[in-house]
Design a protein around this motif. Structure first.
Motif, PDB file in Angstrom:
ATOM      1  N   ASP A  31      42.608  41.646  47.017  1.00 42.70           N
ATOM      2  CA  ASP A  31      41.788  40.395  46.924  1.00 42.70           C
ATOM      3  C   ASP A  31      42.513  39.196  47.776  1.00 42.70           C
ATOM      4  OD1 ASP A  31      39.458  39.338  46.157  1.00 42.70           O
ATOM      5  OD2 ASP A  31      40.284  39.023  44.268  1.00 42.70           O
ATOM      6  N   HIS A  65      38.720  32.664  40.103  1.00 44.41           N
ATOM      7  CA  HIS A  65      38.558  31.953  41.675  1.00 44.41           C
ATOM      8  C   HIS A  65      38.655  30.195  41.467  1.00 44.41           C
ATOM      9  CE1 HIS A  65      38.119  35.666  44.064  1.00 44.41           C
ATOM     10  NE2 HIS A  65      38.144  35.719  42.548  1.00 44.41           N
ATOM     11  N   GLY A 108      42.695  34.883  48.791  1.00 39.75           N
ATOM     12  CA  GLY A 108      41.717  34.739  48.924  1.00 39.75           C
ATOM     13  C   GLY A 108      40.473  34.500  49.227  1.00 39.75           C
ATOM     14  N   ASN A 115      42.322  32.400  44.726  1.00 48.03           N
ATOM     15  CA  ASN A 115      42.663  32.681  43.872  1.00 48.03           C
ATOM     16  C   ASN A 115      43.551  31.945  43.180  1.00 48.03           C
ATOM     17  OD1 ASN A 115      41.196  34.809  44.513  1.00 48.03           O
ATOM     18  ND2 ASN A 115      41.940  36.502  43.673  1.00 48.03           N
TER      19      ASN A 115
END
Length: 503
Positions: free
Chosen positions: A11, A203, A232, A237
């Protein structure tokens, strides 16, 4: 014990402009698993490219030999076994299967009924079982699903909970949750399915990822997903370093993470990703353990009145005291003590006033600058310098190489040389090192050269040149300030020459 799953290499690599090389990925894997103590890492998405296959194969080969293969996971898709074959061929034991966690995603993206999607998922799970793969399930867009199509989420989990699935992973795919909605959403899952293992994947679109992770852990999730430095897509993230500090200090949750390694790993990932960590980023930012106000330094001298539980030594760092217009005597004294210099009260007042004066000009003042400020203030700078750059001149013309003439004084004796170069500073350096070669004196390696110009486009703005040097195994920085970039670099170089005289 709470599981920490790092997805920097999957990610995190979806960050715009970030792409790790094979060697960088191998290095990050080793740092995360061996040095830092992360429980699991997600290293790739299946079927990306031939290059990714080779990189992941290198990682799994290392992981098998080192005993970490069960900590390696790869994102796979509902594609009639194509992802599963890729994951099996690359040598990984665990697939994180991407499924749809909201009714909207199923009906509008897949254009299928929930029943059809469920049958596809079951077929993929049974095939993975036949191939000897462990299965975790991502319920993509779960946060929207549990808020807006709760019955769909329950339909999916009710029909999957008895299948060979190790973990149900709950992503806030679009970063829409806040701590209140996270609490309610995660609580519904842990209360309805107390026997299942849930991971939470946050997120940071509203800058609430770390707070949401904390709340998810409070209501009983068993694992959380993080990335180094909050990498991310979009806003990123949940940051591993911040999450760990919050879990350890606010929830008293135990993890396997070695806090003292966080800063080092963060800096390596910063270098590999090319994304500079904000100076005020919690835990790993350059400034977060730096006191600026003089009253804070004074309080630290009086039983650490301005300390909190985030003491820097936990994270392999040290507390620093910034020098600038807000500095008081206590701040200055902390830095001077670190240098082993003693000043009486009268001299301390003079130095403090000079630091404040420079700070008003927005000059960045560092501990390394203090000896020069002190020398200047006490009117002994010229006497104390063993090396002085007396004069220099540059010739820069279109179509020919630049050249520089330099005259320096070393311990009272003058020397002069001229040299060409690929630019003014390069020519200056070559002339300078010609002198040092004749004197049989060692010279440092230039590690990094950066120029800092205040924003706003003013042509009369002061320019700060910061140069990193390596000498006798030690890396240090010197700074020069001037209206001209090259002259600022010359000043920084003169500082360096005097520092290495004493090393």
């Amino acid at each position: 014990m709470l599981e920490i799953m790092d997805t920097t290499l999957r990610d995190g690599e979806q960050t715009s402009g970030v792409s790790f090389s094979m060697q960088e990925k191998l290095s990050i894997v080793h740092l995360l698993l061996v040095d830092l103590g992360v429980n699991r890492i997600e290293i790739a998405s299946a079927r990306v490219s031939d290059g990714e296959f080779k990189t992941v194969k290198r990682i799994t080969d290392w992981a098998k030999g080192a005993g970490y293969i069960d900590k390696i996971e790869i994102l796979g898709f509902i594609d009639k076994g194509a992802s599963l074959k890729w994951i099996k061929d690359v040598g990984c034991n665990t697939v994180n299967l991407l499924t749809k966690g909201s009714y909207k995603h199923v009906t509008e993206q897949l254009r299928k009924t929930p029943e059809q999607h469920l049958e596809d998922i079951k077929a993929e799970i049974y095939l993975a079982q036949e191939m000897g793969l462990n299965v975790n399930i991502y319920l993509e867009d779960w946060s929207n699903g549990i808020l807006n199509s709760e019955e769909y989420v329950y339909f999916m989990v009710d029909n999957l909970k008895d299948l060979p699935i190790k973990r149900f992973m709950l992503p806030d795919t679009l970063g829409i949750l806040n701590p209140h909605t996270t609490w309610r959403a995660c609580r519904r899952m842990t209360k309805r399915y107390p026997g299942l293992h849930f991971d939470f994947h946050a997120h940071n679109d509203y800058d609430l990822a770390v707070a949401n992770v904390m709340v998810a852990v409070e209501v009983g999730v068993h694992g959380v997903h993080v990335t180094m430095n909050g990498l991310g897509e979009r806003a990123g993230n949940a940051s591993l370093s911040s999450v760990i500090a919050v879990l350890h200090d606010h929830l008293n949750v135990e993890t396997t993470i070695k806090e003292e390694k966080l800063n080092r790993v963060s800096r390596v990932v910063e270098t590999y990703s090319g994304l500079i960590i904000s100076a005020n980023q919690p835990i790993v930012g350059e400034n977060v353990f730096t006191q600026c106000a003089g009253i804070h330094a004074d309080g630290d001298n009086k039983n650490n009145l301005y300390y909190n539980d985030l003491y820097p030594e936990r994270f392999g760092r040290v507390r620093e005291y910034a020098l600038g217009k807000l500095s008081g005597k206590a701040n200055i004294r902390k830095n001077i003590e670190a240098l082993g210099i003693e000043l009486d009260e009268a001299d301390m007042t003079k130095v403090t006033n000079r630091v404040i004066e420079l700070g008003d000009k927005k000059e960045v003042i560092t501990q390394e600058d203090l000896p020069y400020i002190i020398s200047d203030v006490l009117r002994s700078s010229e006497k104390d310098k063993q090396v002085k750059i007396i004069a220099f001149a540059f010739v820069l013309s279109k179509g020919v190489r630049a050249s520089a003439s330099v005259r320096i004084e070393v311990n009272g004796k003058e020397y002069e040389e001229t040299a060409p170069g690929d630019g003014q500073y390069h020519a200056f350096s070559k002339a300078l090192w010609k002198i040092y070669t004749k004197l049989d004196k060692p010279k440092p390696d230039l590690v990094n050269y950066s120029v800092i110009i205040p924003p706003g486009g003013r042509t009369d703005a002061l320019v700060q040149t910061v140069i990193s040097w390596k000498f006798n195994g030690k890396v240090f920085k010197t700074r020069g300030l001037d209206a001209d970039q090259t002259e600022a670099a010359v000043k920084a170089t003169e500082k360096m020459l005097n520092i290495i005289e004493d090393m």
